[in-house]
Scaffold this active site. Sequence first.
Site, mmCIF file in Angstrom:
data_model
loop_
_atom_site.group_PDB
_atom_site.id
_atom_site.type_symbol
_atom_site.label_atom_id
_atom_site.label_comp_id
_atom_site.label_asym_id
_atom_site.label_seq_id
_atom_site.Cartn_x
_atom_site.Cartn_y
_atom_site.Cartn_z
ATOM 1 N N TYR A 1 -3.926 11.987 6.792
ATOM 2 C CA TYR A 1 -4.153 12.896 5.650
ATOM 3 C C TYR A 1 -4.203 14.331 6.179
ATOM 4 O O TYR A 1 -3.273 14.774 6.824
ATOM 5 C CB TYR A 1 -5.412 12.473 4.888
ATOM 6 C CG TYR A 1 -5.548 13.151 3.551
ATOM 7 C CD1 TYR A 1 -4.490 13.111 2.628
ATOM 8 C CD2 TYR A 1 -6.705 13.835 3.197
ATOM 9 C CE1 TYR A 1 -4.589 13.738 1.407
ATOM 10 C CE2 TYR A 1 -6.815 14.452 1.970
ATOM 11 C CZ TYR A 1 -5.753 14.421 1.071
ATOM 12 O OH TYR A 1 -5.858 15.053 -0.133
ATOM 13 N N LYS B 1 8.067 -10.321 -9.579
ATOM 14 C CA LYS B 1 9.311 -9.773 -9.036
ATOM 15 C C LYS B 1 9.019 -8.992 -7.763
ATOM 16 O O LYS B 1 9.780 -9.072 -6.781
ATOM 17 C CB LYS B 1 9.972 -8.875 -10.083
ATOM 18 C CG LYS B 1 11.252 -8.197 -9.601
ATOM 19 C CD LYS B 1 12.301 -9.175 -9.130
ATOM 20 C CE LYS B 1 12.866 -10.014 -10.245
ATOM 21 N NZ LYS B 1 13.655 -9.275 -11.213
#
Length: 329
Positions: A39, A94
Amino acid sequence: MDTLFKKDALKYHSEGRPGKLEVIPTKPHSTQRDLSMAYSPGVADPCLAIKDNPADAYKYTAKGNLVAVISNGTAVLGLGDIGALAGKPVMEGKGLLFKIYADIDVFDIEVNEKDIDKLVETVVAISPTFGGINLEDIKAPECFEIEKRIKAATDIPVMHDDQHGTAIITAAGLLNATELIGKKIDEIKVVVNGAGASAVSCTNLYKTLGVKPENIIMFDSRGVLHINRTDLNEIKKQFVTDKPIHSLEEALNGADVFLGLSVAGALKKEWLKKMAKDPIIFAMANPVPEILPEEAFTVRQDIIIGTGRSDYPIQISLYLHILILQAWG
């Protein structure tokens, strides 16, 4: 589906961590320095590199291996317009297939929007996050326009699975089956039950492969797509017939292929007797097909039958996913 299977399915989805997907870090993150790299301030350098050269997003972020599976829930499996939130288990499923067969990461995104303009705007707006977009379970005819406009407005691969994916794999199955039984593609008679996105794309691809238009009979929920009907949109008008056929049962007389992309139980087992020798049946309605294989085999043994379910030997849609995911990978 029987009660026991339903109970097991609910248990499968709810036990442990609910759902089927999670996000896992791919970089070290156990020390203060790791976190500083992950970060602030470490992210600044790749951000600036991407600002100067947008293609560097594929180098410094997960974009290149991240696909969005996006649906508004208007045509979920064989369940219909059940809404974006109710369709989420399918989109997660999916995503699971993308991951296990091609190691492609997925964010499933359910968009509560039926307006074409707003849906396209939403998908285009979030497209920089992804390396590809897989549209899923969006009803016809809107899906054709939605896919076309998203493709035109983005610079990443966009596919509507219900159209192209189903067409590709059923066409492959058709070629294999006709070769196996010794029938010529330009001589077979095809009955298509369903006139949505999948049916339209499958039928168009079949014609490209050599199936003659005059040998195709298509049905929607109101009956045969006949030249005399006045309620057909421009897409359905491509498949009209002038033959004196009024029912699915009539259409199956001498038919070599039944392609079902419709609803459970639409194909009655006694109608199978009317079909030609060695008939090919792709009963693709989910979760319950137009006819179950065990029903079909009580009538005749010379059939080749595939469904969209994982618990039967020939699952057309699973092969579809494997092929597509390998291509995307």
